[in-house]
Every structure is written in structure tokens, then in C-alpha cells.
Design a protein around this motif. Structure first.
Motif, PDB file in Angstrom:
ATOM      1  N   ARG A 113       0.831  -1.196   0.000  1.00 12.14           N
ATOM      2  CA  ARG A 113       0.000   0.000   0.000  1.00 12.14           C
ATOM      3  C   ARG A 113       0.869   1.250   0.000  1.00 12.14           C
ATOM      4  NH1 ARG A 113      -4.951   0.581  -1.884  1.00 12.14           N
ATOM      5  NH2 ARG A 113      -6.297   1.989  -0.698  1.00 12.14           N
ATOM      6  N   TYR A 114       0.531   2.222  -0.884  1.00  9.43           N
ATOM      7  CA  TYR A 114       1.267   3.477  -0.977  1.00  9.43           C
ATOM      8  C   TYR A 114       0.302   4.658  -0.892  1.00  9.43           C
ATOM      9  CZ  TYR A 114       5.277   0.820  -2.781  1.00  9.43           C
ATOM     10  OH  TYR A 114       6.310  -0.062  -2.939  1.00  9.43           O
ATOM     11  N   PRO A 115       0.393   5.502   0.133  1.00 17.91           N
ATOM     12  CA  PRO A 115      -0.347   6.768   0.118  1.00 17.91           C
ATOM     13  C   PRO A 115       0.275   7.705  -0.925  1.00 17.91           C
ATOM     14  CG  PRO A 115       0.358   6.164   2.338  1.00 17.91           C
ATOM     15  CD  PRO A 115       1.121   5.300   1.389  1.00 17.91           C
ATOM     16  N   PHE A 116      -0.542   8.578  -1.529  1.00 15.07           N
ATOM     17  CA  PHE A 116      -0.014   9.513  -2.526  1.00 15.07           C
ATOM     18  C   PHE A 116      -0.809  10.806  -2.519  1.00 15.07           C
ATOM     19  CE2 PHE A 116      -3.414   7.384  -4.805  1.00 15.07           C
ATOM     20  CZ  PHE A 116      -3.982   8.391  -5.569  1.00 15.07           C
ATOM     21  N   ARG A 117      -0.188  11.837  -3.073  1.00 15.27           N
ATOM     22  CA  ARG A 117      -0.829  13.125  -3.324  1.00 15.27           C
ATOM     23  C   ARG A 117      -0.640  13.460  -4.795  1.00 15.27           C
ATOM     24  NH1 ARG A 117       2.008  13.718   1.206  1.00 15.27           N
ATOM     25  NH2 ARG A 117       3.652  14.902   0.177  1.00 15.27           N
ATOM     26  N   LEU A 118      -1.657  14.059  -5.410  1.00 16.24           N
ATOM     27  CA  LEU A 118      -1.632  14.333  -6.843  1.00 16.24           C
ATOM     28  C   LEU A 118      -2.114  15.751  -7.113  1.00 16.24           C
ATOM     29  CD1 LEU A 118      -1.584  13.460  -9.906  1.00 16.24           C
ATOM     30  CD2 LEU A 118      -3.946  12.705  -9.561  1.00 16.24           C
ATOM     31  N   ALA A 119      -1.408  16.458  -7.987  1.00 16.33           N
ATOM     32  CA  ALA A 119      -1.838  17.769  -8.467  1.00 16.33           C
ATOM     33  C   ALA A 119      -1.534  17.847  -9.951  1.00 16.33           C
ATOM     34  CB  ALA A 119      -1.116  18.898  -7.717  1.00 16.33           C
ATOM     35  N   ALA A 120      -2.518  18.260 -10.745  1.00 15.97           N
ATOM     36  CA  ALA A 120      -2.339  18.347 -12.195  1.00 15.97           C
ATOM     37  C   ALA A 120      -3.130  19.530 -12.727  1.00 15.97           C
ATOM     38  CB  ALA A 120      -2.809  17.063 -12.875  1.00 15.97           C
ATOM     39  N   GLY A 121      -2.624  20.139 -13.787  1.00 14.33           N
ATOM     40  CA  GLY A 121      -3.316  21.272 -14.396  1.00 14.33           C
ATOM     41  C   GLY A 121      -2.648  21.693 -15.685  1.00 14.33           C
ATOM     42  N   ARG A 122      -3.392  22.388 -16.536  1.00 11.54           N
ATOM     43  CA  ARG A 122      -2.838  22.866 -17.803  1.00 11.54           C
ATOM     44  C   ARG A 122      -1.760  23.912 -17.563  1.00 11.54           C
ATOM     45  NH1 ARG A 122      -8.356  22.953 -19.636  1.00 11.54           N
ATOM     46  NH2 ARG A 122      -8.392  25.176 -19.152  1.00 11.54           N
ATOM     47  N   THR A 123      -0.757  23.925 -18.434  1.00 12.62           N
ATOM     48  CA  THR A 123       0.245  24.986 -18.388  1.00 12.62           C
ATOM     49  C   THR A 123      -0.374  26.291 -18.869  1.00 12.62           C
ATOM     50  OG1 THR A 123       0.992  24.381 -20.610  1.00 12.62           O
ATOM     51  CG2 THR A 123       2.142  23.387 -18.747  1.00 12.62           C
ATOM     52  N   SER A 124       0.283  27.406 -18.574  1.00 15.78           N
ATOM     53  CA  SER A 124      -0.272  28.716 -18.906  1.00 15.78           C
ATOM     54  C   SER A 124      -0.475  28.907 -20.398  1.00 15.78           C
ATOM     55  CB  SER A 124       0.635  29.824 -18.359  1.00 15.78           C
ATOM     56  OG  SER A 124       1.954  29.688 -18.872  1.00 15.78           O
ATOM     57  N   ASP A 125       0.394  28.280 -21.216  1.00 18.05           N
ATOM     58  CA  ASP A 125       0.254  28.421 -22.666  1.00 18.05           C
ATOM     59  C   ASP A 125      -0.626  27.324 -23.270  1.00 18.05           C
ATOM     60  OD1 ASP A 125       1.880  26.226 -22.442  1.00 18.05           O
ATOM     61  OD2 ASP A 125       3.584  27.089 -23.527  1.00 18.05           O
ATOM     62  N   GLY A 126      -1.110  26.397 -22.441  1.00 23.42           N
ATOM     63  CA  GLY A 126      -2.013  25.357 -22.927  1.00 23.42           C
ATOM     64  C   GLY A 126      -1.347  24.258 -23.726  1.00 23.42           C
ATOM     65  N   SER A 127      -0.004  24.245 -23.778  1.00 19.10           N
ATOM     66  CA  SER A 127       0.689  23.256 -24.615  1.00 19.10           C
ATOM     67  C   SER A 127       0.910  21.925 -23.907  1.00 19.10           C
ATOM     68  CB  SER A 127       2.039  23.812 -25.069  1.00 19.10           C
ATOM     69  OG  SER A 127       2.893  24.047 -23.964  1.00 19.10           O
ATOM     70  N   GLY A 128       0.721  21.883 -22.605  1.00 21.41           N
ATOM     71  CA  GLY A 128       0.958  20.657 -21.857  1.00 21.41           C
ATOM     72  C   GLY A 128       0.254  20.707 -20.522  1.00 21.41           C
ATOM     73  N   HIS A 129       0.557  19.744 -19.667  1.00 15.99           N
ATOM     74  CA  HIS A 129      -0.036  19.661 -18.344  1.00 15.99           C
ATOM     75  C   HIS A 129       1.065  19.532 -17.295  1.00 15.99           C
ATOM     76  CE1 HIS A 129      -3.719  18.846 -20.570  1.00 15.99           C
ATOM     77  NE2 HIS A 129      -4.374  19.082 -19.453  1.00 15.99           N
TER      78      HIS A 129
END
Length: 247
Positions: A113-129
Motif C-alpha cells: 500500500r502506498y499513500p499519494f498526493r496528486l496535483a495536475a493542471g494545464r500549463t499557462s500556454d495550454g501546450s501541456g499539463h
């Protein structure tokens, strides 16, 4: 790539709906099964998903509390390998306009078992995440921190950021033997499905104060003939001081 879910529960915000905004107080996906795979050329194997009817766009939905239970499988056709993540639980929030999601949970890999934290979002120019994943040490004394930008070039994923992998010191603070010594490896990482390069690598075996410290570079190749190569060096290694910590 396929996705399925056994049960979906959603509680909408009535006030926001009356203003024409898609917002949910809570959204729960139980029994979610997500299958992600790369073909022989390292491209994502997309499968078209059914579109929602009635004018409802799940991708435009902002969720104050987002709950998920399920499993995920990852496969790579080039190396003929796969990885399964079981008993996933996740609670967080989704901000549709910013293309962002964050939260925390836990998952199992081969029974650990592994606890985790996740954060994701678009880059300011929209070219990636932008993606950040923190894997906390639990039953197995191993943690990781991945932070960087993910791009898709013609369905081929590419990562540019930093990676830290570490073993923390024992909970009681005393190092009973050499195998219990903490260690940490950190550096810049650029990776795609076929190769990864490591730059500005810093490796510490032992505590930050008395450990053996190295710097260097490395690279890894994936596929049927996978390999890892590292070139590490140190100006000085104080082995006496390292052994004096009780190892």
C-alpha cells in the motif's frame, strides 16, 4: 486505452445550474477501471469514448469534492511489460476552467500500500499539463516526488521535470545496520517512452550531515533491451564519519 465505471453518483449545485454553470458539490465514481497502453512506437492507444447526451459535458464540470475508487493498468507493447495499480482510493477537487485537479489517496502495487498526493493542471500556454505526484513511504520504506510538464507529441507522451526517490531514516531515529541507512537520489529528468536522461543528479547514502555524497548524470533505455547507465563522482568520501553514525 479503455475506461469503465460501475457506479456514478453526482450532487449538483442548484444555484450554479440555474446560472447555467456546470458545478457539482460532490461526484463519486465507484469501480472505475482505467486501462492505459503504449503501442510499439510509444504512442497512446486511444479508444473513442461515448459522448454524453442531453447537452451535459463532463469535461466542463467543476467538482468541489471528487471521490474515486477503482483500479488502473499500464502496459507497454515495446517491452511487453505491464503494471497494475489496485484498490485505488482518491479524494480531491476538480476545476474545469483551469483544467486542474488535486487531492490525495492511496493505491496498492503487488500487495504493498502506498499513500499519494496528486496535483495536475494545464500549463499557462495550454501546450501541456503540469503534473506533481508525491508517493509517501508506508509499509515499504520508499518514497518519490515527481514534478514537471507532460506533453503529447502526436499521441507520444514526453516528460520534462525533476524526480526524487528516497528512503527515509528509521522511525526510531537509530540506524541499526547498513541496510537501514537512509538514502536519496534527485535530479532533472527528461523522458519519453523509449529513453530517459538524468542531469544534475545528486545522490546521498546516509544522512545529509554524515552521508556519502555523489553527483553526476545518467540515462536509461526502455523496451526489449532495457538498460540503465550512471556516471557518478565525488570529490571526497568521509567513510569514517559515515560509519560513526552507528551503521
Amino acid at each position: 486505452n479503455n475506461v469503465s465505471v460501475e457506479k456514478l453518483d453526482v450532487e449538483f449545485s442548484l444555484g450554479d445550474l440555474m446560472r447555467g454553470e456546470w458545478r457539482a458539490n460532490e461526484l463519486t465514481l465507484n469501480g472505475l477501471v482505467l486501462e492505459l497502453g503504449l503501442d510499439e512506437h510509444g504512442r497512446m492507444r486511444w479508444t473513442s469514448l461515448p459522448q454524453s447526451g442531453g447537452g451535459f459535458n463532463l469535461g466542463a464540470l467543476t467538482v468541489d469534492r471528487f471521490n474515486v475508487t477503482g483500479a488502473m493498468s499500464l502496459s507497454d507493447a515495446a517491452s511487453k511489460t505491464s503494471l497494475r495499480l489496485d484498490n485505488i482510493v482518491f479524494t480531491g477537487e476538480v476545476r474545469a476552467l483551469a483544467g486542474a485537479m488535486r487531492g490525495e489517496g492511496a493505491l496498492s502495487v503487488s500487495g504493498t500500500r502506498y499513500p499519494f498526493r496528486l496535483a495536475a493542471g494545464r500549463t499557462s500556454d495550454g501546450s501541456g499539463h503540469r503534473l506533481r505526484i508525491n508517493l509517501d513511504p508506508a509499509a515499504r520504506p520508499l518514497g518519490a516526488d515527481l514534478d514537471g510538464i507532460v506533453h503529447l507529441d502526436e499521441a507520444r507522451p514526453r516528460f520534462d521535470g525533476a524526480l526524487t526517490v528516497f528512503r527515509p531514516a528509521p522511525a526510531k531515529g537509530a540506524v541499526a545496520n547498513l541496510a537501514d541507512s537512509p538514502w536519496r537520489v534527485a535530479g532533472k529528468l527528461k523522458a519519453d517512452p523509449s529513453v530517459a536522461t538524468f542531469e544534475q543528479v545528486e545522490a546521498v547514502f546516509g544522512s545529509d550531515d554524515t552521508g556519502l555524497k555523489f553527483v553526476g548524470v545518467g540515462d536509461a533505455r526502455f523496451g526489449a533491451a532495457a538498460r540503465l547507465r550512471a556516471d557518478l563522482s565525488a570529490r571526497q568520501l568521509d567513510v569514517d564519519r559515515f560509519l560513526a553514525q552507528g551503521a
